[in-house]
Design an enzyme around this catalytic site. Structure first.
Site, PDB file in Angstrom:
ATOM      1  CB  CYS A   2      -0.857   0.024   1.255  1.00  0.00           C
ATOM      2  SG  CYS A   2      -1.801  -1.471   1.497  1.00  0.00           S
ATOM      3  NE  ARG A  27       4.290   1.863  -1.476  1.00  0.00           N
ATOM      4  CZ  ARG A  27       5.424   1.259  -1.123  1.00  0.00           C
ATOM      5  NH1 ARG A  27       6.528   1.512  -1.775  1.00  0.00           N
ATOM      6  NH2 ARG A  27       5.456   0.421  -0.120  1.00  0.00           N
ATOM      7  CD1 TRP A  76      -1.865  -4.422  -4.945  1.00  0.00           C
ATOM      8  CD2 TRP A  76      -1.394  -5.734  -3.192  1.00  0.00           C
ATOM      9  NE1 TRP A  76      -1.565  -5.674  -5.418  1.00  0.00           N
ATOM     10  CE2 TRP A  76      -1.271  -6.501  -4.366  1.00  0.00           C
ATOM     11  CE3 TRP A  76      -1.140  -6.363  -1.980  1.00  0.00           C
ATOM     12  CZ2 TRP A  76      -0.913  -7.850  -4.361  1.00  0.00           C
ATOM     13  CZ3 TRP A  76      -0.780  -7.703  -1.963  1.00  0.00           C
ATOM     14  CH2 TRP A  76      -0.672  -8.417  -3.152  1.00  0.00           C
ATOM     15  CG  ASN A 102       2.827  -0.938   3.134  1.00  0.00           C
ATOM     16  OD1 ASN A 102       2.230  -1.910   2.672  1.00  0.00           O
ATOM     17  ND2 ASN A 102       4.049  -0.612   2.757  1.00  0.00           N
ATOM     18  N   GLY A 103       1.567  -3.248   5.323  1.00  0.00           N
ATOM     19  CA  GLY A 103       2.199  -4.429   5.921  1.00  0.00           C
ATOM     20  C   GLY A 103       1.143  -5.413   6.356  1.00  0.00           C
ATOM     21  CD  GLU A 465      11.729  -8.896 -17.543  1.00  0.00           C
ATOM     22  OE1 GLU A 465      11.608  -9.702 -16.625  1.00  0.00           O
ATOM     23  OE2 GLU A 465      11.272  -7.737 -17.471  1.00  0.00           O
ATOM     24  CE  LYS A 469       7.844  -6.546 -17.545  1.00  0.00           C
ATOM     25  NZ  LYS A 469       9.041  -6.680 -16.756  1.00  0.00           N
ATOM     26  CD  GLU A 472       5.054  -7.810 -14.754  1.00  0.00           C
ATOM     27  OE1 GLU A 472       5.239  -7.431 -13.607  1.00  0.00           O
ATOM     28  OE2 GLU A 472       5.793  -7.477 -15.706  1.00  0.00           O
ATOM     29  CG  HIS A 488      13.051 -32.938 -22.700  1.00  0.00           C
ATOM     30  ND1 HIS A 488      13.463 -34.218 -22.948  1.00  0.00           N
ATOM     31  CD2 HIS A 488      14.087 -32.143 -23.063  1.00  0.00           C
ATOM     32  CE1 HIS A 488      14.702 -34.207 -23.420  1.00  0.00           C
ATOM     33  NE2 HIS A 488      15.100 -32.949 -23.503  1.00  0.00           N
ATOM     34  CE  LYS A 587       8.370   0.133 -10.619  1.00  0.00           C
ATOM     35  NZ  LYS A 587       8.626  -0.717 -11.799  1.00  0.00           N
TER      36      LYS A 587
HETATM   37  C1  F6R Z   1       7.979  -7.104 -13.097  1.00  0.00           C
HETATM   38  C2  F6R Z   1       8.226  -6.432 -11.843  1.00  0.00           C
HETATM   39  C3  F6R Z   1       8.408  -7.275 -10.639  1.00  0.00           C
HETATM   40  C4  F6R Z   1       9.640  -6.792  -9.860  1.00  0.00           C
HETATM   41  C5  F6R Z   1       9.762  -7.572  -8.544  1.00  0.00           C
HETATM   42  C6  F6R Z   1      11.015  -7.187  -7.795  1.00  0.00           C
HETATM   43  O1  F6R Z   1       7.736  -6.212 -14.124  1.00  0.00           O
HETATM   44  O2  F6R Z   1       8.292  -5.242 -11.777  1.00  0.00           O
HETATM   45  O3  F6R Z   1       8.533  -8.625 -10.968  1.00  0.00           O
HETATM   46  O4  F6R Z   1      10.760  -6.990 -10.661  1.00  0.00           O
HETATM   47  O5  F6R Z   1       8.651  -7.328  -7.755  1.00  0.00           O
HETATM   48  O6  F6R Z   1      11.013  -5.826  -7.478  1.00  0.00           O
HETATM   49  P1  F6R Z   1      12.325  -5.077  -7.047  1.00  0.00           P
HETATM   50  O7  F6R Z   1      13.253  -5.092  -8.190  1.00  0.00           O
HETATM   51  O8  F6R Z   1      11.877  -3.717  -6.662  1.00  0.00           O
HETATM   52  O9  F6R Z   1      12.894  -5.846  -5.885  1.00  0.00           O
END
Ligand code: F6R
Length: 592
Positions: A2, A27, A76, A102-103, A465, A469, A472, A488, A587
């Site tokens: 959050c 967030r 969140w 938050n937590g 990756e 993407k 997500e 396999h 984020k």
């Molecule tokens: C994917 C993404 C997440 C972060 C992950 C780690 O697009 O943004 O998978 O990479 O939550 O976040 P950080 O790098 O902030 O530890």
């Protein structure tokens, strides 16, 4: 995950709290709320939905338009679905105490049981906090003592901010394993927030709280406490520009951040090379990389560099898994990668490893974040603030830092030929970004429900990756496999309804990947391939080709990841999704 914010000062708190909430929206964005003290009374407004739903609501109800002290929250959900009543702030039975959090409060059910005579209106864990503080105040304690005593009864992780009409000139803040920062706005007041990026438009002077610290913020002073003793903390300076946190004419932050990658690679390289001789890697006998999500994928590329360039044996573990492994960390070097520097799993893994004797190198984008303060050596990924929830430019910055770290571990000088090739990467990314066919593919990609991302060796983490993407932001199911593994099992999935995206730069293992591509074509699978410019003719006509500039085999991830980012971006835009704030994601993942 959050976002929390608070303001106290000479100006209208709403002019700080609402814009800061918009900045924190990445967030969490399922509900939002604010609370102010006006004429000695606590006012609360909260609404399910994004911040815009809250601001519309504020204009419809009789909420004070001016206050010198206020707090705000963007949620969140963890405990209790997104709804008006589960949104923060939460209040006590008297309505005199207002709390945002938050937590996760792990013992909230126990506390609720102890407070049976209180009536709770939400399903959240947070709501027990104002009630606990109320209980302590009923014993005759002043708000500060009640706040501190209540904290002792709470188990879990938290950043908590409280205001109360019983002491209307203070904001009470506490941190345990969830980030919280105090910003100093000279001549105006103080702003507290969950993260540094949300503060860049207000101030560059910040004081991050460490675990178990409390801040009592008044109009002209901040009192920091640890174990109830006063401590003194120095502010740090944020280097980011305000413009970096704006969209700058782009439709989405994600696109802006994708386009920024040439200069992000340049800036990160420049910053690290400028302190090259000062970088002293702690002594070690083993190396282990740990991270989550996109940062983990960058780490997986880095592992190959450490092996190929520095000839080091390297392990890699998801941070969320590492902590459960029975590992001996004596003499280990942990390379921990995190954009935010606040990911709970990453921090916990680092702390456990440190306790067991490891030294930590933190690759981190947010200076002042927890990881940057806890690591033994910090390498800054100089990408500027990343606002889009899907990480893009920080991946490239992490690659840059990891490549240079591999050279450092190898004992090479900054004049090494790999650095020369790295210097050419920004121009190559730029060339691809200024001319490519990726947007044209979005309509077709959007018709698929499933996709496989395939690549071998250094292209496998890039495929991972790319798949992440697409999942997500397009919400299309995508999985990555080393392309040699396809036969396999996953090959059973190939049909005309399955999209296969091959990451296959023309490198030393191209021919092997090419065979796997043929296997898909033979089974009528749809194929998009990311291939080095000039080699497209090697591929069957039915394959859709995305041509990337040629580079050294080892450096191909810098250019091969860009089309994958764009593919997911354009597909999500085509499908009408909220690219910068995809559903269910936040984020900064500050819960375990
Ligand atoms: C994917 C993404 C997440 C972060 C992950 C780690 O697009 O943004 O998978 O990479 O939550 O976040 P950080 O790098 O902030 O530890």
């Amino acid at each position: 995950m959050c976002g929390i914010v608070g303001f106290i000062g000479k100006s209208n708190a709403l002019h700080f709290v609402i814009p800061a909430l918009y900045r924190l929206e990445y967030r969490g964005y399922d509900s939002a709320g604010i609370s102010v003290i006006h004429n000695g009374r606590v006012f609360v407004a909260k609404k399910k939905g994004k911040i815009s739903a809250l601001t519309t609501y504020l204009s419809e109800v009789n909420f004070p338009s001016y206050a010198n002290l206020g707090i705000g929250h963007t949620r969140w959900a963890t405990h209790g679905e997104p709804s008006d009543y589960n949104a923060h702030p939460h209040t006590d039975s008297t309505g005199e105490i207002s709390v945002i959090h938050n937590g996760i409060i792990e013992n909230f059910l126990q506390i609720k049981n102890q407070l049976k005579h209180h009536s709770f209106v939400s399903e959240t864990d947070t709501e027990v906090i104002p009630h606990l503080i109320e209980e302590e105040m009923k014993k005759g304690k002043d708000p500060e003592t009640a706040f501190l005593d209540a904290l002792e009864k709470i188990e879990g992780s938290y950043a908590i901010v409280m205001i109360t009409s019983k002491d209307p000139n203070k904001i009470f803040c506490a941190r345990k394993r969830s980030p919280l920062v105090v910003g100093i706005i000279d001549g105006v007041g103080y702003i507290v927030s969950s993260d540094i990026p949300s503060l860049v438009t207000f101030t560059k002077k910040v004081i991050p709280l460490d675990d178990d610290e409390v801040a009592i913020v008044s109009f002209d002073d901040v009192k920091f406490l640890k174990n109830r003793q006063r401590i003194y903390k120095q502010p740090i300076e944020i280097k980011w520009d305000i413009q970096e946190a704006e969209k700058g004419g782009y439709r989405h932050f994600m696109l802006k951040e994708i386009m920024e990658q040439p200069h992000v690679v340049e800036d990160t390289m420049h910053e690290i090379l400028s302190v090259w001789d000062e970088i002293v890697v702690p002594k070690y006998s083993k190396i282990l990389i740990t991270a989550c999500g996109t940062s983990f994928h960058a780490g997986a590329v880095g592992r190959i560099w450490f092996e190929s360039i520095a000839r080091k044996e390297v392990d890699i573990e998801y941070a969320s898994e590492l902590r459960y492994k029975d590992k001996d960390f004596q003499d280990s070097l942990i390379i921990s990668i995190s954009q935010s520097g606040e990911t709970a799993d990453t921090l916990e893994a680092v702390r456990i490893a440190k306790e067991k004797g490891a030294k930590v190198v933190g690759l981190v984008n947010v200076l002042g974040s927890s990881l940057s303060r806890e690591a033994d050596l910090v390498i800054h990924t100089n990408a500027g603030p990343e606002i889009g929830v899907a990480a893009t430019k920080t991946f490239s910055a992490q690659l840059t830092a990891l490549l240079l770290l591999a050279l450092k571990l190898a004992g090479f000088q900054k004049s090494h030929k790999i650095v020369d090739e790295l210097r050419r990467i920004p121009e190559k990314i730029d060339r691809f970004l200024s001319k490519n066919n990726v947007q044209d593919l979005a309509e077709e990609v959007a018709t698929f429900k499933n996709a496989l991302y395939l690549g071998r060796w250094i292209s496998y983490p890039v495929a991972e990756e790319g798949a992440l993407k697409l999942k997500e932001i397009s919400y299309i199911h995508a999985e990555a496999y080393p392309s040699g593994e396809m036969k396999h099992g996953p090959i059973a999935l190939i049909s005309q309804d399955m999209l296969s995206v091959f990451v296959m730069p023309y490198d030393r293992i191209f021919k092997k990947t090419f065979s796997n591509l043929q296997e898909v074509i033979a089974r009528k699978g749809k194929v998009i391939s990311v291939i080095t410019q000039g080699y497209e003719n090697l591929l069957p006509a039915e394959v859709i080709k995305i041509s990337i500039p040629q580079t050294d085999d080892l450096l191909s991830p810098f250019v091969s990841v860009i089309p994958l980012q764009l593919l997911s971006y354009h597909t999500a835009v085509y499908l009408g999704h909220d690219v910068d704030q995809p559903r269910n994601l936040a984020k900064s993942v500050t819960v375990e």
